[in-house]
Design a protein around this motif. Structure first.
Motif, PDB file in Angstrom:
ATOM      1  N   LEU A 159       5.092 -10.331 -35.109  1.00 14.88           N
ATOM      2  CA  LEU A 159       4.621  -9.747 -34.108  1.00 14.88           C
ATOM      3  C   LEU A 159       5.632  -9.036 -32.859  1.00 14.88           C
ATOM      4  O   LEU A 159       5.213  -8.007 -32.454  1.00 14.88           O
ATOM      5  N   VAL A 160       6.667  -8.891 -33.093  1.00 13.88           N
ATOM      6  CA  VAL A 160       6.820  -8.614 -31.884  1.00 13.88           C
ATOM      7  C   VAL A 160       7.396  -6.808 -32.028  1.00 13.88           C
ATOM      8  O   VAL A 160       7.384  -6.622 -30.876  1.00 13.88           O
ATOM      9  N   GLN A 161       7.631  -7.160 -32.814  1.00 12.19           N
ATOM     10  CA  GLN A 161       8.594  -5.045 -33.756  1.00 12.19           C
ATOM     11  C   GLN A 161       6.899  -4.508 -33.010  1.00 12.19           C
ATOM     12  O   GLN A 161       7.028  -3.754 -32.257  1.00 12.19           O
ATOM     13  N   GLN A 162       6.220  -5.018 -33.784  1.00 14.40           N
ATOM     14  CA  GLN A 162       4.493  -3.825 -32.927  1.00 14.40           C
ATOM     15  C   GLN A 162       4.285  -4.386 -31.891  1.00 14.40           C
ATOM     16  O   GLN A 162       3.610  -2.902 -31.327  1.00 14.40           O
ATOM     17  N   GLY A 163       3.928  -5.502 -31.829  1.00 12.83           N
ATOM     18  CA  GLY A 163       3.504  -5.754 -30.379  1.00 12.83           C
ATOM     19  C   GLY A 163       4.757  -4.929 -29.088  1.00 12.83           C
ATOM     20  O   GLY A 163       4.047  -4.449 -27.999  1.00 12.83           O
ATOM     21  N   GLU A 164       5.488  -5.174 -29.639  1.00 12.80           N
ATOM     22  CA  GLU A 164       6.420  -4.370 -28.253  1.00 12.80           C
ATOM     23  C   GLU A 164       6.532  -2.820 -28.020  1.00 12.80           C
ATOM     24  O   GLU A 164       6.235  -2.475 -27.524  1.00 12.80           O
ATOM     25  N   GLN A 165       6.506  -2.100 -29.578  1.00 11.08           N
ATOM     26  CA  GLN A 165       5.710  -0.622 -29.273  1.00 11.08           C
ATOM     27  C   GLN A 165       5.005  -0.363 -29.102  1.00 11.08           C
ATOM     28  O   GLN A 165       5.007   1.193 -27.771  1.00 11.08           O
ATOM     29  N   ILE A 166       3.905  -1.437 -29.307  1.00  4.89           N
ATOM     30  CA  ILE A 166       2.566  -0.997 -27.924  1.00  4.89           C
ATOM     31  C   ILE A 166       2.418  -1.047 -26.988  1.00  4.89           C
ATOM     32  O   ILE A 166       2.191   0.024 -26.192  1.00  4.89           O
ATOM     33  N   TYR A 167       3.106  -2.179 -26.641  1.00  8.61           N
ATOM     34  CA  TYR A 167       3.498  -2.195 -24.513  1.00  8.61           C
ATOM     35  C   TYR A 167       4.273  -2.217 -24.146  1.00  8.61           C
ATOM     36  O   TYR A 167       3.615  -1.171 -23.152  1.00  8.61           O
ATOM     37  N   THR A 168       5.093  -1.054 -24.723  1.00  5.19           N
ATOM     38  CA  THR A 168       5.977  -0.691 -24.272  1.00  5.19           C
ATOM     39  C   THR A 168       5.831   0.940 -24.363  1.00  5.19           C
ATOM     40  O   THR A 168       6.531   1.960 -23.874  1.00  5.19           O
ATOM     41  N   GLN A 169       5.355   1.876 -25.221  1.00  7.95           N
ATOM     42  CA  GLN A 169       5.642   2.700 -26.019  1.00  7.95           C
ATOM     43  C   GLN A 169       3.857   3.359 -25.977  1.00  7.95           C
ATOM     44  O   GLN A 169       3.655   4.329 -26.070  1.00  7.95           O
TER      45      GLN A 169
END
Length: 201
Positions: free
Chosen positions: A111-121
């Motif tokens: 889930l890191v890729q999607q989670g990072e997308q939401i969190y950072t962008q």
């Protein structure tokens, strides 16, 4: 949305600037005896539905305990626990738990890729603002504005809070800020961003 978040953050800094009354961490440790069943002695709960309090910001803890006492944030268990507390108890407990060291968490690699997308962008298509605007790149939050530390927090707890904000069950966020964000998140986005936060250090 970003402009709104920036203005609210600045407002929080101004309001919170003089609100940091003194708490006694030593007294708070003694008073925390009733908290350990759920949050453990050092504030690092092992049950993922109960939050880690260790290392959380003092002013944020004061606000949440005060909101539980006033009925501005509801939870049957917490309502019973805060009922006997007075104002000094709240300050002392916040001083103790904020002085503890948070145990690290871990993200689900899937889930890191999607989670990072939401969190950072965020998600510009649906109007979701990036979490970093208030909680920082490492999830450390903004203590002066009472924006909580989210890095290392249990993902199950974070998911529940986001779902509660989205459903309007929880409403003690300043100016509805978290409700505005959460109502635009999908279930999958909540799952992913909660997991990503758990791995932040």
């Amino acid at each position: 949305m970003m402009k709104k978040l920036t203005l609210l953050a600045l407002a929080g800094l101004i309001v919170a600037g003089g609100a940091n009354a003194a708490g006694d961490a030593t007294a708070g440790k003694t008073k925390s005896a009733t908290c350990v069943a759920c949050h453990m002695t050092d504030g690092n709960s092992v049950n993922p539905i109960w939050p880690k309090l260790a290392g959380q910001h003092y002013d944020y803890l004061v606000k949440q305990l005060s909101d539980f006492r006033a009925g501005n944030r509801t939870d049957p268990t917490m309502a019973a626990m805060v009922a006997p507390l007075n104002d000094q108890d709240v300050l002392d407990l916040a001083a103790y738990f904020s002085s503890q060291t948070q145990a690290p968490g871990a993200a689900n690699p899937d889930l890191v890729q999607q989670g990072e997308q939401i969190y950072t962008q965020g998600n510009p298509a649906s109007g979701v603002a990036a979490c970093t605007a208030c909680h920082g790149a490492s999830g450390l939050g903004m203590p002066q504005a009472r924006f909580p530390r989210v890095g290392g927090q249990h993902p199950d707890y974070v998911k529940k809070q986001l779902n509660d904000f989205r459903a309007g069950v929880r409403g003690n966020d300043p100016n509805g800020m978290m409700r505005d964000v959460a109502m635009k998140l999908t279930d999958a986005e909540i799952e992913a961003v909660a997991s990503y936060m758990a791995g932040l250090k």
